[in-house]
Design a protein around this motif. Structure first.
Motif, PDB file in Angstrom:
ATOM      1  N   UNK A   1       0.610  -1.130  -0.011  1.00  0.00           N
ATOM      2  CA  UNK A   1      -0.197  -0.171   0.052  1.00  0.00           C
ATOM      3  C   UNK A   1       1.023   1.141   0.074  1.00  0.00           C
ATOM      4  N   UNK A   2       0.547   2.141  -0.993  1.00  0.00           N
ATOM      5  CA  UNK A   2       1.492   3.331  -1.026  1.00  0.00           C
ATOM      6  C   UNK A   2       0.578   4.500  -1.013  1.00  0.00           C
ATOM      7  N   UNK A   3       1.233   5.753  -0.395  1.00  0.00           N
ATOM      8  CA  UNK A   3       0.411   6.946  -0.309  1.00  0.00           C
ATOM      9  C   UNK A   3       1.150   7.952  -1.110  1.00  0.00           C
ATOM     10  N   UNK A   4       0.479   8.934  -1.850  1.00  0.00           N
ATOM     11  CA  UNK A   4       1.214   9.798  -2.644  1.00  0.00           C
ATOM     12  C   UNK A   4       0.414  10.986  -2.600  1.00  0.00           C
ATOM     13  N   UNK A   5       1.156  12.259  -2.827  1.00  0.00           N
ATOM     14  CA  UNK A   5       0.704  13.484  -2.926  1.00  0.00           C
ATOM     15  C   UNK A   5       0.472  14.160  -4.324  1.00  0.00           C
ATOM     16  N   UNK A   6      -0.724  14.269  -4.919  1.00  0.00           N
ATOM     17  CA  UNK A   6      -0.784  15.047  -6.250  1.00  0.00           C
ATOM     18  C   UNK A   6       0.112  16.094  -6.752  1.00  0.00           C
ATOM     19  N   UNK A   7       0.326  16.752  -5.752  1.00  0.00           N
ATOM     20  CA  UNK A   7       1.084  18.078  -5.776  1.00  0.00           C
ATOM     21  C   UNK A   7       2.758  17.756  -6.169  1.00  0.00           C
TER      22      UNK A   7
ATOM     23  N   UNK B   1       6.856   7.820  -3.085  1.00  0.00           N
ATOM     24  CA  UNK B   1       5.477   7.997  -2.140  1.00  0.00           C
ATOM     25  C   UNK B   1       5.888   8.409  -0.630  1.00  0.00           C
ATOM     26  N   UNK B   2       4.915   8.948  -0.195  1.00  0.00           N
ATOM     27  CA  UNK B   2       5.050   9.487   1.237  1.00  0.00           C
ATOM     28  C   UNK B   2       5.132   8.290   2.077  1.00  0.00           C
ATOM     29  N   UNK B   3       4.393   7.336   1.724  1.00  0.00           N
ATOM     30  CA  UNK B   3       4.970   5.913   2.687  1.00  0.00           C
ATOM     31  C   UNK B   3       4.619   4.602   1.848  1.00  0.00           C
ATOM     32  N   UNK B   4       5.389   3.794   1.875  1.00  0.00           N
ATOM     33  CA  UNK B   4       5.254   2.403   1.234  1.00  0.00           C
ATOM     34  C   UNK B   4       4.891   1.450   2.441  1.00  0.00           C
ATOM     35  N   UNK B   5       4.040   0.756   2.565  1.00  0.00           N
ATOM     36  CA  UNK B   5       3.407  -0.253   3.376  1.00  0.00           C
ATOM     37  C   UNK B   5       3.314  -1.571   3.241  1.00  0.00           C
ATOM     38  N   UNK B   6       3.831  -2.622   3.643  1.00  0.00           N
ATOM     39  CA  UNK B   6       3.768  -4.222   3.372  1.00  0.00           C
ATOM     40  C   UNK B   6       2.530  -4.404   4.047  1.00  0.00           C
ATOM     41  N   UNK B   7       1.344  -4.502   3.691  1.00  0.00           N
ATOM     42  CA  UNK B   7       0.245  -4.264   4.355  1.00  0.00           C
ATOM     43  C   UNK B   7      -0.299  -5.844   4.525  1.00  0.00           C
ATOM     44  N   UNK B   8      -0.191  -6.842   3.710  1.00  0.00           N
ATOM     45  CA  UNK B   8      -0.475  -8.228   3.530  1.00  0.00           C
ATOM     46  C   UNK B   8       0.472  -9.148   2.825  1.00  0.00           C
ATOM     47  N   UNK B   9       0.498 -10.221   3.211  1.00  0.00           N
ATOM     48  CA  UNK B   9       1.496 -11.137   2.589  1.00  0.00           C
ATOM     49  C   UNK B   9       0.812 -11.668   1.117  1.00  0.00           C
TER      50      UNK B   9
ATOM     51  N   UNK C   1      -5.416   0.741  10.311  1.00  0.00           N
ATOM     52  CA  UNK C   1      -4.318   1.205  10.213  1.00  0.00           C
ATOM     53  C   UNK C   1      -4.401   2.850  10.579  1.00  0.00           C
ATOM     54  N   UNK C   2      -3.513   3.211  11.314  1.00  0.00           N
ATOM     55  CA  UNK C   2      -3.423   4.698  11.798  1.00  0.00           C
ATOM     56  C   UNK C   2      -2.338   5.218  10.873  1.00  0.00           C
ATOM     57  N   UNK C   3      -2.659   6.139   9.871  1.00  0.00           N
ATOM     58  CA  UNK C   3      -1.689   6.558   8.789  1.00  0.00           C
ATOM     59  C   UNK C   3      -1.473   8.245   9.407  1.00  0.00           C
ATOM     60  N   UNK C   4      -1.507   8.562  10.491  1.00  0.00           N
ATOM     61  CA  UNK C   4      -1.168   9.948  10.850  1.00  0.00           C
ATOM     62  C   UNK C   4       0.161  10.187  10.650  1.00  0.00           C
ATOM     63  N   UNK C   5       0.478  11.423  10.095  1.00  0.00           N
ATOM     64  CA  UNK C   5       1.818  12.088   9.786  1.00  0.00           C
ATOM     65  C   UNK C   5       2.559  10.944   8.840  1.00  0.00           C
ATOM     66  N   UNK C   6       1.855  10.205   7.856  1.00  0.00           N
ATOM     67  CA  UNK C   6       2.496   9.412   7.216  1.00  0.00           C
ATOM     68  C   UNK C   6       3.358   8.348   7.475  1.00  0.00           C
ATOM     69  N   UNK C   7       3.000   7.896   8.888  1.00  0.00           N
ATOM     70  CA  UNK C   7       3.803   6.962   9.619  1.00  0.00           C
ATOM     71  C   UNK C   7       2.726   5.678  10.080  1.00  0.00           C
TER      72      UNK C   7
END
Length: 488
Positions: free
Chosen positions: A345-351, A357-365, A393-399
């Motif tokens: 799972x990745x998070x991105x800023x359109x700007x 990516x703001x963060x890359x998360x290995x969410x599942x196997x 998930x708590x994704x506050x502050x992109x952590x």
């Protein structure tokens, strides 16, 4: 339950949108004529079969002597005139069955009242529409869920003509742009988008079909349908749908034909077609604050941000594998999250699309098949996967931090969604064809992380806290039972 049965898509109906007492389906004059024409064709086919059987029966058939004796015995019973003979005396007489019998009227009235009560949608009910398939039979199932009792049941269902892939709720009536209602758009392996009225029981046909094959009196095979498509139609399966928040008559669709289309539902036509993807478009979402901006992700491992007014100015970012789902963060509309087939799972800023990516998360196997944000709890993200779990998930502050994980007992989890009218209520569908509803606030980790962030006041007194982060529910409708409050 075998995995030949699966629940492929679901959507919540906003509270108050459904009629309290649904209408009964009534056949229109046009539909009646179509049914009569179809019946006439079937009758012609049957008549041809009868003639063929009659011709074959004229061939001489050797008669068994024992059967001939049996026929002689039956002849003595005069079976040919059986219906014309006097029957045994009836018990009572015709005068006993008065048309004005008050008891009969009372029974019929009671039955009618009971039926209305059975199908009445209570104001406290939450409605969930699910697309499910068992073997070759596909259906929309309309569930009602009562939060106070945690009861979950199918209110009514609608038969579908093809394997469903995606759903989107809409309030606009395709027959009248000024009217509001309770409708669901359905994307399937066929190129047309069916729109069904959820407030009508025993309905046989959608109120509208966007694209797809033209109407014909001839038998409609898939090959013929693909050759004779309506103008502007997709040419392959419809894999994703998204209704515009600001312009309720506007619907976006992503397809296996590599395109995104924007439809005017009230006009029943395609307004724009976008071809920025080079492979199947798996997911599409309108931005929650910008009416003309949408997000799309596909099997070309690319996510595009497109302003419908300037499609040539689209920006994009690449991801590690085929896209499973893309969504906007409703509390920060500059951010979007994408999930992929490899479980990331990745998070991105359109700007800053050209940046990492703001963060890359290995969410599942395994593949992360679905994403959903709580609309009333900032930074609360839920994911689901083929590994049979749902995670919060708590994704506050992109952590991002995992605060809860749950085996839903519905097989591989294929879809999920938070309910907008209840901040912690989550539904999920799986490969066993079952629906699960989880009140996530029952989980200790969720309470600790989010109870003070919720934008809608919530009382924690009625909840029995879960100490274990991964709990198997006793039923598919919820994880554990709420304590019985004195107010209930």
């Amino acid at each position: 339950m075998s995995e030949e049965s699966m629940l492929t898509a679901l959507v919540w109906v906003p509270k108050g949108a459904a009629k309290l007492v649904p209408d009964q389906f009534e056949v229109s004059e046009e539909e009646l004529k179509a049914m009569q024409a179809a019946a006439a064709i079937e009758e012609q086919k049957l008549e041809q079969k009868r003639k063929a059987m009659k011709e074959s029966s004229r061939q001489p058939v050797p008669v068994d002597e024992s059967m001939a004796e049996a026929d002689d015995g039956l002849a003595g019973l005069n079976m040919d005139n059986y219906d014309e003979e006097d029957s045994l005396p009836a018990f009572g007489n015709d005068n006993d069955m008065e048309e004005d019998d008050p008891y009969l009227d009372v029974d019929e009235a009671n039955d009618s009242e009971e039926e209305i009560e059975d199908y009445t949608v209570k104001k406290s009910d939450a409605m969930i529409v699910c697309a499910s398939t068992e073997k070759e039979f596909s259906v929309l199932e309309v569930y009602l869920y009562d939060e106070s009792t945690e009861s979950l049941y199918v209110h009514h269902d609608i038969q579908l003509s093809a394997f469903p892939l995606c759903l989107e709720w809409m309030e606009v009536d395709p027959r009248d742009a000024n009217a509001k209602g309770n409708f669901v758009a359905v994307g399937s392996f066929l190129p047309g988008i069916e729109i069904w009225n959820l407030d009508v029981m025993d309905v046989l046909e959608p109120v509208a079909v966007l694209g797809g094959g033209k109407k014909s009196n001839k038998p409609m095979t898939q090959k013929r349908m693909m050759k004779d498509l309506k103008e502007g139609s997709h040419t392959a399966a419809v894999m994703s749908l998204s209704a515009n928040v600001f312009k309720r008559n506007i619907l976006a669709s992503g397809s296996a034909d590599n395109t995104v289309k924007v439809w005017d539902v009230s006009e029943n036509k395609c307004m724009y077609t976008y071809s920025h993807h080079s492979n199947k478009v798996q997911s599409v979402k309108w931005n929650p604050v910008e009416a003309t901006v949408f997000l799309s992700g596909g099997y070309d491992r690319t996510v595009f941000v497109v302003d419908a007014r300037s499609p040539n100015a689209a920006v994009h970012t690449n991801v590690s594998a085929d896209i499973e789902s893309v969504i906007w963060n409703p509390h920060n509309p500059f951010l979007f999250v994408a999930s992929t087939e490899d479980g990331l799972v990745t998070c991105h800023d359109v700007r800053m699309m050209s940046n990492a990516a703001l963060f890359t998360l290995s969410a599942h196997d395994k593949a992360t098949t679905g994403l959903t944000f709580s609309h009333a709890v900032p930074d609360m993200l839920a994911t689901c996967s083929l590994d049979k779990t749902v995670k919060i998930w708590d994704v506050a502050d992109n952590k991002p931090k995992c605060v809860a994980s749950k085996q839903m007992n519905i097989g591989k989890v294929l879809c999920l969604s938070f309910y907008k009218d209840s901040p912690f209520l989550l539904s999920a569908g799986g490969s066993t064809g079952q629906l699960a509803v989880w009140d996530t606030l029952e989980n200790k980790g969720v309470q600790h992380a989010f109870s003070k962030r919720v934008l809608v006041p919530v009382s924690l007194e009625e909840y029995q806290i879960e100490d274990n982060e991964s709990i198997t529910p006793e039923t598919n409708s919820s994880s554990t039972k709420k304590k019985q409050s004195k107010n209930l």
